[in-house]
Motif scaffolding. Structure first.
Motif, PDB file in Angstrom:
ATOM      1  N   PRO A 182      22.744 -14.518 133.707  1.00 40.24           N
ATOM      2  CA  PRO A 182      21.786 -13.513 133.240  1.00 40.24           C
ATOM      3  C   PRO A 182      22.360 -12.768 132.032  1.00 40.24           C
ATOM      4  O   PRO A 182      23.546 -12.424 132.020  1.00 40.24           O
ATOM      5  CB  PRO A 182      21.631 -12.550 134.416  1.00 40.24           C
ATOM      6  CG  PRO A 182      22.362 -13.142 135.563  1.00 40.24           C
ATOM      7  CD  PRO A 182      23.241 -14.244 135.053  1.00 40.24           C
TER       8      PRO A 182
ATOM      9  N   GLN B  36      21.712  -6.520 130.457  1.00 44.95           N
ATOM     10  CA  GLN B  36      20.639  -5.638 129.989  1.00 44.95           C
ATOM     11  C   GLN B  36      21.219  -4.574 129.054  1.00 44.95           C
ATOM     12  O   GLN B  36      22.386  -4.211 129.161  1.00 44.95           O
ATOM     13  CB  GLN B  36      19.946  -4.968 131.168  1.00 44.95           C
ATOM     14  CG  GLN B  36      19.164  -5.931 132.051  1.00 44.95           C
ATOM     15  CD  GLN B  36      17.987  -6.558 131.321  1.00 44.95           C
ATOM     16  OE1 GLN B  36      17.214  -5.885 130.637  1.00 44.95           O
ATOM     17  NE2 GLN B  36      17.857  -7.875 131.451  1.00 44.95           N
TER      18      GLN B  36
ATOM     19  N   GLU C  23      14.824  -5.609 128.123  1.00 44.44           N
ATOM     20  CA  GLU C  23      13.643  -5.666 128.994  1.00 44.44           C
ATOM     21  C   GLU C  23      12.341  -5.695 128.177  1.00 44.44           C
ATOM     22  O   GLU C  23      11.369  -6.335 128.569  1.00 44.44           O
ATOM     23  CB  GLU C  23      13.657  -4.452 129.920  1.00 44.44           C
ATOM     24  CG  GLU C  23      12.594  -4.464 130.984  1.00 44.44           C
ATOM     25  CD  GLU C  23      12.762  -3.274 131.912  1.00 44.44           C
ATOM     26  OE1 GLU C  23      11.962  -2.321 131.783  1.00 44.44           O
ATOM     27  OE2 GLU C  23      13.681  -3.305 132.748  1.00 44.44           O
ATOM     28  N   ASP C  24      12.323  -5.016 127.027  1.00 41.12           N
ATOM     29  CA  ASP C  24      11.150  -5.016 126.141  1.00 41.12           C
ATOM     30  C   ASP C  24      10.849  -6.413 125.611  1.00 41.12           C
ATOM     31  O   ASP C  24       9.719  -6.699 125.202  1.00 41.12           O
ATOM     32  CB  ASP C  24      11.358  -4.094 124.931  1.00 41.12           C
ATOM     33  CG  ASP C  24      11.573  -2.644 125.300  1.00 41.12           C
ATOM     34  OD1 ASP C  24      11.146  -2.224 126.399  1.00 41.12           O
ATOM     35  OD2 ASP C  24      12.192  -1.924 124.489  1.00 41.12           O
TER      36      ASP C  24
ATOM     37  N   ALA D 170      11.393  -9.236 127.344  1.00 38.37           N
ATOM     38  CA  ALA D 170      11.233 -10.185 128.456  1.00 38.37           C
ATOM     39  C   ALA D 170      10.087 -11.139 128.164  1.00 38.37           C
ATOM     40  O   ALA D 170       9.045 -10.746 127.638  1.00 38.37           O
ATOM     41  CB  ALA D 170      10.982  -9.432 129.754  1.00 38.37           C
ATOM     42  N   GLY D 171      10.307 -12.413 128.479  1.00 31.83           N
ATOM     43  CA  GLY D 171       9.296 -13.431 128.243  1.00 31.83           C
ATOM     44  C   GLY D 171       9.408 -14.078 126.877  1.00 31.83           C
ATOM     45  O   GLY D 171       8.717 -15.052 126.588  1.00 31.83           O
ATOM     46  N   GLU D 172      10.281 -13.532 126.032  1.00 31.09           N
ATOM     47  CA  GLU D 172      10.495 -14.094 124.695  1.00 31.09           C
ATOM     48  C   GLU D 172      11.852 -14.793 124.651  1.00 31.09           C
ATOM     49  O   GLU D 172      12.733 -14.514 125.445  1.00 31.09           O
ATOM     50  CB  GLU D 172      10.498 -12.978 123.634  1.00 31.09           C
ATOM     51  CG  GLU D 172       9.215 -12.209 123.547  1.00 31.09           C
ATOM     52  CD  GLU D 172       9.274 -11.107 122.491  1.00 31.09           C
ATOM     53  OE1 GLU D 172       9.961 -11.290 121.466  1.00 31.09           O
ATOM     54  OE2 GLU D 172       8.633 -10.072 122.704  1.00 31.09           O
TER      55      GLU D 172
ATOM     56  N   PRO E 250      13.365 -16.954 127.900  1.00 28.34           N
ATOM     57  CA  PRO E 250      12.297 -16.072 128.375  1.00 28.34           C
ATOM     58  C   PRO E 250      12.544 -15.517 129.781  1.00 28.34           C
ATOM     59  O   PRO E 250      12.020 -14.467 130.130  1.00 28.34           O
ATOM     60  CB  PRO E 250      11.052 -16.950 128.359  1.00 28.34           C
ATOM     61  CG  PRO E 250      11.408 -18.209 127.688  1.00 28.34           C
ATOM     62  CD  PRO E 250      12.893 -18.285 127.578  1.00 28.34           C
ATOM     63  N   ASP E 251      13.380 -16.220 130.551  1.00 24.16           N
ATOM     64  CA  ASP E 251      13.698 -15.751 131.910  1.00 24.16           C
ATOM     65  C   ASP E 251      14.894 -14.801 131.931  1.00 24.16           C
ATOM     66  O   ASP E 251      15.335 -14.373 132.994  1.00 24.16           O
ATOM     67  CB  ASP E 251      13.962 -16.939 132.832  1.00 24.16           C
ATOM     68  CG  ASP E 251      15.168 -17.771 132.404  1.00 24.16           C
ATOM     69  OD1 ASP E 251      15.749 -17.513 131.323  1.00 24.16           O
ATOM     70  OD2 ASP E 251      15.532 -18.685 133.160  1.00 24.16           O
ATOM     71  N   GLY E 252      15.438 -14.474 130.739  1.00 23.86           N
ATOM     72  CA  GLY E 252      16.546 -13.533 130.654  1.00 23.86           C
ATOM     73  C   GLY E 252      17.922 -14.130 130.864  1.00 23.86           C
ATOM     74  O   GLY E 252      18.887 -13.398 131.024  1.00 23.86           O
ATOM     75  N   THR E 253      18.015 -15.456 130.849  1.00 23.75           N
ATOM     76  CA  THR E 253      19.328 -16.091 131.009  1.00 23.75           C
ATOM     77  C   THR E 253      19.859 -16.568 129.660  1.00 23.75           C
ATOM     78  O   THR E 253      19.098 -16.818 128.717  1.00 23.75           O
ATOM     79  CB  THR E 253      19.285 -17.289 131.979  1.00 23.75           C
ATOM     80  OG1 THR E 253      18.399 -18.277 131.458  1.00 23.75           O
ATOM     81  CG2 THR E 253      18.853 -16.859 133.370  1.00 23.75           C
TER      82      THR E 253
END
Length: 156
Positions: free
Chosen positions: A10, A13, A27-28, A30-32, A129-132
């Motif tokens: 991960p 953050q 977090e802003d 996320a998904g990108e 996009p999954d934060g990894t």
């Protein structure tokens, strides 16, 4: 030396102020897909080369689904001057206490002109996009790094 991140871990953050003083969090985004690059100091020759290389490739990186973000220990005011001077179209984040540098392993010992010094390790991370972490590159060169990154991402 700080712990280096590995592919699949991960991404740490963070919430940091950008060149305008606004807070930007991972977090802003996320998904990108995020290309997060750490550079030693705004407006120095190597960092200018690196940032301008990302600038010159930003349209194609955006088209491929990547958001570019730079991080250094410079204050937001200096980041703003750097962004304005070189027409950098992406956020430059201020990590003045180096906590994010440490979390990403972008701070440690390095060889500088034959001397071992402690400082910023020019590093780039691709966050999925999954934060990894999808890619982690440490001790990269300012020149030619974006071309290498584009090849690794299958964009060339």
């Amino acid at each position: 030396m700080t712990q280096r991140l590995a592919v699949g871990e991960p991404a740490p953050q963070f919430s940091l102020r950008n060149q305008d003083g606004d807070v930007v969090s991972l977090e802003d985004l996320a998904g990108e897909r995020v290309i997060l690059f750490f550079y030693p100091q705004a407006m120095t020759p190597g960092c200018t080369t690196q940032a301008c290389d990302f600038r010159d490739n930003e349209a194609s990186l955006l088209a491929a689904g990547y958001t570019v973000v730079g991080i250094s220990r410079d204050a937001p005011e200096k980041q703003s001057a750097f962004r304005d001077r070189d027409a950098l179209p992406f956020d430059l984040l201020s990590d003045e206490d180096k906590s994010v540098h440490l979390a990403y392993g972008a701070w440690g010992e390095k060889n500088s002109y034959g001397k071992v010094v402690t400082g910023v390790l020019r590093s780039t991370f691709v966050i999925g996009p999954d934060g990894t972490i999808e890619h982690a590159f440490y001790n990269v060169k300012a020149t030619g790094h974006v071309a290498m990154l584009r090849k690794k991402l299958g964009l060339d």
